[in-house]
Design a protein around this motif. Sequence first.
Motif, PDB file in Angstrom:
ATOM      1  N   UNK A   1       1.571  -1.857   1.549  1.00  0.00           N
ATOM      2  CA  UNK A   1       0.984  -3.178   1.317  1.00  0.00           C
ATOM      3  C   UNK A   1       0.159  -3.618   2.506  1.00  0.00           C
ATOM      4  N   UNK A   2      -1.042  -4.097   2.244  1.00  0.00           N
ATOM      5  CA  UNK A   2      -1.937  -4.592   3.287  1.00  0.00           C
ATOM      6  C   UNK A   2      -1.421  -5.932   3.810  1.00  0.00           C
ATOM      7  N   UNK A   3      -1.276  -6.050   5.117  1.00  0.00           N
ATOM      8  CA  UNK A   3      -0.806  -7.291   5.711  1.00  0.00           C
ATOM      9  C   UNK A   3      -1.864  -8.379   5.744  1.00  0.00           C
ATOM     10  N   UNK A   4      -3.110  -8.039   5.415  1.00  0.00           N
ATOM     11  CA  UNK A   4      -4.186  -9.034   5.447  1.00  0.00           C
ATOM     12  C   UNK A   4      -4.374  -9.706   4.091  1.00  0.00           C
ATOM     13  N   UNK A   5      -4.480  -8.880   3.029  1.00  0.00           N
ATOM     14  CA  UNK A   5      -4.758  -9.456   1.702  1.00  0.00           C
ATOM     15  C   UNK A   5      -3.578  -9.339   0.738  1.00  0.00           C
ATOM     16  N   UNK A   6      -2.516  -8.574   1.121  1.00  0.00           N
ATOM     17  CA  UNK A   6      -1.350  -8.443   0.258  1.00  0.00           C
ATOM     18  C   UNK A   6      -1.489  -7.415  -0.843  1.00  0.00           C
ATOM     19  N   UNK A   7      -2.573  -6.644  -0.839  1.00  0.00           N
ATOM     20  CA  UNK A   7      -2.808  -5.647  -1.891  1.00  0.00           C
ATOM     21  C   UNK A   7      -1.999  -4.387  -1.624  1.00  0.00           C
ATOM     22  N   UNK A   8      -1.384  -3.840  -2.676  1.00  0.00           N
ATOM     23  CA  UNK A   8      -0.693  -2.554  -2.578  1.00  0.00           C
ATOM     24  C   UNK A   8      -1.681  -1.426  -2.817  1.00  0.00           C
ATOM     25  N   UNK A   9      -1.607  -0.401  -1.999  1.00  0.00           N
ATOM     26  CA  UNK A   9      -2.483   0.762  -2.159  1.00  0.00           C
ATOM     27  C   UNK A   9      -1.709   2.051  -1.980  1.00  0.00           C
ATOM     28  N   UNK A  10      -2.258   3.132  -2.505  1.00  0.00           N
ATOM     29  CA  UNK A  10      -1.646   4.454  -2.348  1.00  0.00           C
ATOM     30  C   UNK A  10      -2.334   5.176  -1.194  1.00  0.00           C
ATOM     31  N   UNK A  11      -1.544   5.584  -0.181  1.00  0.00           N
ATOM     32  CA  UNK A  11      -2.094   6.227   1.004  1.00  0.00           C
ATOM     33  C   UNK A  11      -1.405   7.560   1.241  1.00  0.00           C
ATOM     34  N   UNK A  12      -2.056   8.496   1.949  1.00  0.00           N
ATOM     35  CA  UNK A  12      -1.418   9.790   2.224  1.00  0.00           C
ATOM     36  C   UNK A  12      -0.112   9.618   2.982  1.00  0.00           C
ATOM     37  N   UNK A  13       0.909  10.336   2.549  1.00  0.00           N
ATOM     38  CA  UNK A  13       2.213  10.244   3.222  1.00  0.00           C
ATOM     39  C   UNK A  13       2.096  10.855   4.617  1.00  0.00           C
ATOM     40  N   UNK A  14       2.634  10.191   5.647  1.00  0.00           N
ATOM     41  CA  UNK A  14       2.490  10.691   7.018  1.00  0.00           C
ATOM     42  C   UNK A  14       3.136  12.058   7.211  1.00  0.00           C
ATOM     43  N   UNK A  15       2.421  12.930   7.934  1.00  0.00           N
ATOM     44  CA  UNK A  15       2.924  14.261   8.231  1.00  0.00           C
ATOM     45  C   UNK A  15       2.575  14.627   9.670  1.00  0.00           C
TER      46      UNK A  15
END
Length: 229
Positions: free
Chosen positions: A57-71
Amino acid sequence: MPESVPVRCPACRRAHRYTAPPYPCACGAPVAPPLDPDAVPVPVGHRAWREEWVTVRCGHCGRDGEWPRPELGCPCGTVLRIPVAGPRTPAPASPAVPAAPRGRPAFRSVPVRTARDAVTAAVLYLRRLGHEDVRRADRHPPAGIGLAGRGVLAQVDPSARPATLRDVECLWLTAMTESARCLYFSLAGYAEDARSRADALGVPLFLLDLTGTPRPVNGPADALDREGA
C-alpha cells in the motif's frame, strides 16, 4: 528512506544487510515493500508467477499495488526471498491527503540485469499508461514473456537477438483475436522488416535499455508514450 534488515543465508551462513528497493506508485510516490525483520528468509527453488508479487500500500495515496517480491542473491549462489510484513495502512494526512498530480507521473525505471527485471520494467511502464491489472498472459508467445491486462497485451523479449517480423505479427494476431491493444518490449531491438511491419499494423515498439526505461522506436510507440492508454 527505504528500510533495511539483517539477513543471514541459511546455506553458507554469510551475513548480509538488505534494503528494500522502492518502486513508483501511479501517483508518483516511491513505495517500498515493508520488510519483516523477525521472519526467516527462504531460499527460492521452484518459481511460480503468483509468488513473484506482493501487495503493498502506498503511504501517499493509499492505493494498493502489486510489486516484485524482495529477493537477495547471496555470493554462494543461493537466492533468498525476503519476508514481507503485512500491508500497512497510511496515516491520515492533516488537514487532508494531498491530491495526486495531474497527468501521468514521470517514469521511474528499474535497472535491468535479468529477464525478471525486464518484465518488471514493462509492468511498471504499463501501469504508468493506466493498466493497473497487468498479469502473466495465459498464452505463451513464440519468444519472450507475455503480459496481459484489461484491453492490452504486451510481449517482453529479454533475449540477445532482435525481435523478428514473425514475433511482431504473432503478437498483433493474438491481440486481434482478443480485441486488445498490443505493445512489444525488446532488449536487443528489432529487425528492419519487423519495424516496417509494426508501423503498418500500428504496433508500438519499445526498446528496453539497461536502466529499465522503455524507449519508443516507432511512430505508434511515440504516440502511446505521449498520450497514454
